[in-house]
Scaffold this active site. Structure first.
Site, PDB file in Angstrom:
ATOM      1  N   ASN A   1      -0.280 -66.744  49.249  1.00 10.43           N
ATOM      2  CA  ASN A   1       0.730 -67.860  48.617  1.00 10.43           C
ATOM      3  C   ASN A   1       1.595 -67.056  47.604  1.00 10.43           C
ATOM      4  O   ASN A   1       1.511 -66.482  46.490  1.00 10.43           O
ATOM      5  CB  ASN A   1      -0.236 -67.721  47.343  1.00 10.43           C
ATOM      6  CG  ASN A   1      -1.357 -69.636  48.037  1.00 10.43           C
ATOM      7  OD1 ASN A   1      -1.254 -69.771  48.617  1.00 10.43           O
ATOM      8  ND2 ASN A   1      -2.901 -68.573  47.876  1.00 10.43           N
TER       9      ASN A   1
ATOM     10  N   SER B   1      12.598 -66.083  39.373  1.00 10.81           N
ATOM     11  CA  SER B   1      13.739 -65.813  39.432  1.00 10.81           C
ATOM     12  C   SER B   1      14.007 -64.613  38.699  1.00 10.81           C
ATOM     13  O   SER B   1      13.023 -64.779  37.692  1.00 10.81           O
ATOM     14  CB  SER B   1      15.067 -67.223  38.312  1.00 10.81           C
ATOM     15  OG  SER B   1      14.008 -66.720  37.145  1.00 10.81           O
ATOM     16  N   SER B   2      14.936 -64.441  38.975  1.00 10.02           N
ATOM     17  CA  SER B   2      14.870 -63.267  40.145  1.00 10.02           C
ATOM     18  C   SER B   2      15.375 -61.966  40.004  1.00 10.02           C
ATOM     19  O   SER B   2      16.937 -61.308  39.885  1.00 10.02           O
ATOM     20  CB  SER B   2      15.756 -63.720  41.119  1.00 10.02           C
ATOM     21  OG  SER B   2      15.778 -65.169  41.129  1.00 10.02           O
TER      22      SER B   2
END
Lengths: 155, 155, 155
Positions: free
Chosen positions: C38, C43-44
């Site tokens: 899953n 970000s990032s």
């Protein structure tokens, strides 16, 4: 529960130009003070008894849940705005609601819409509003620009 | 592992009109019983030995991973549908697969497509299917409408 | 903190055709070795002191944070590419930066852009780069295709 429930939250906003839309978004996150964390987007509730705090420095690389509005544009001179609103209920055992909205246009207009969105959301729940907070920021694009407003969950 | 692996899951769906697309989405989440939580979108697996349960009330503001299909429309009279399918393998030590699909059109058509998507996904894995569940909901838009179908991971 | 901070990361990529865009994306995740987990998009950022490791098999159904670039296309014969770049700072107490980019076009061009994006992001921070890694993959669509490049956080 799989995840702990946050106990604090704070509001931030930022804008930036950048080399690409993602760079502009990165710059807006940096200006908002959350550019060196791993933001996980979620929809969009303030847990009961969650405390509003002033923005705090976050540990670099931390995984941080946030609700945010963001917009990028590559049309020089265009005005873009991003806003979030938080409606808190009179009953402290109920949760607050976060709404996000971003679009072309000036801050005043976007902030009014996002505040109305939060009011409508509480009306749908049948919960009287104790307090309505919002943060909204506008940005005039130079080349490739971004505007961001966020509710960061923490604690 | 950074996060615990969920041990239970349930299927929900909802529809709503609203003041904006996000308000309609919020209304659909509320009707589905998950509107007062912080949904974190994920792609899209049922862990092995994860138990299907009836929908349970979730703690307000909890961070909850979910796979979902959602669609909004601002075309009055338009029919929109959102569906998810869960394919479970014969081998209980393998994971199940969740597929999401939403589009204009009636429930029957969208549900058929999303079920086929799950069948194709299991075929790609070479895993015989023991059971195929799905949930799909249609909605005729009044002004601004949303339809949502979700698999919520829990436990 | 609500979530633990990851201590390891690895880079993967994959491509696939599929029955629908989501099936093609699923196939690309499978080819990349992360199709039975899953994925939670974030970000990032690479946290300070996070170790690069070779890709490892992930527990089926685990919730796994990742930054990724993905693109799908239903234009037969079209070339699509997805890439990510990781810029690591000279100062090991600072975090690294992940950039994602995907578009029509060949790998060479997309990889150059995404590497430049990471360089620009570090320039914005004022942090000298110690090392710049990237992974990019191209795919010529048969019917409905997908390309994916990802940084998976783990540990």
């Amino acid at each position: 529960m799989i995840f702990k429930t946050p106990t604090q939250y704070f509001l931030v906003s930022g804008t930036s130009d950048g080399y690409t839309p993602l760079n502009a978004f990165d710059g807006a996150l940096l200006q908002a003070g959350i550019g060196n964390t791993n933001i996980i987007k979620m929809s969009s509730i303030v847990p009961p008894h969650c405390q509003l705090i002033a923005p705090v420095p976050l540990p670099p690389g931390a995984l941080v849940p946030a609700a945010y509005a963001a917009i990028t544009s590559d049309i020089p001179g265009e005005m873009i705005s991003a806003g979030i609103a938080v409606a808190l209920p009179e009953d402290e055992n109920q949760n607050g609601l976060i709404m996000e909205y971003s679009a072309k246009g000036e801050r005043r207009k976007i902030e009014e819409i996002v505040r109305n969105m939060a009011v409508e959301g509480m009306k749908l729940r049948g919960w009287p509003i104790k307090e309505l907070k919002s943060i909204c920021i506008e940005y005039k694009v130079k080349n490739v620009g971004a505007a961001l407003a966020a509710v960061v969950l923490w604690g």
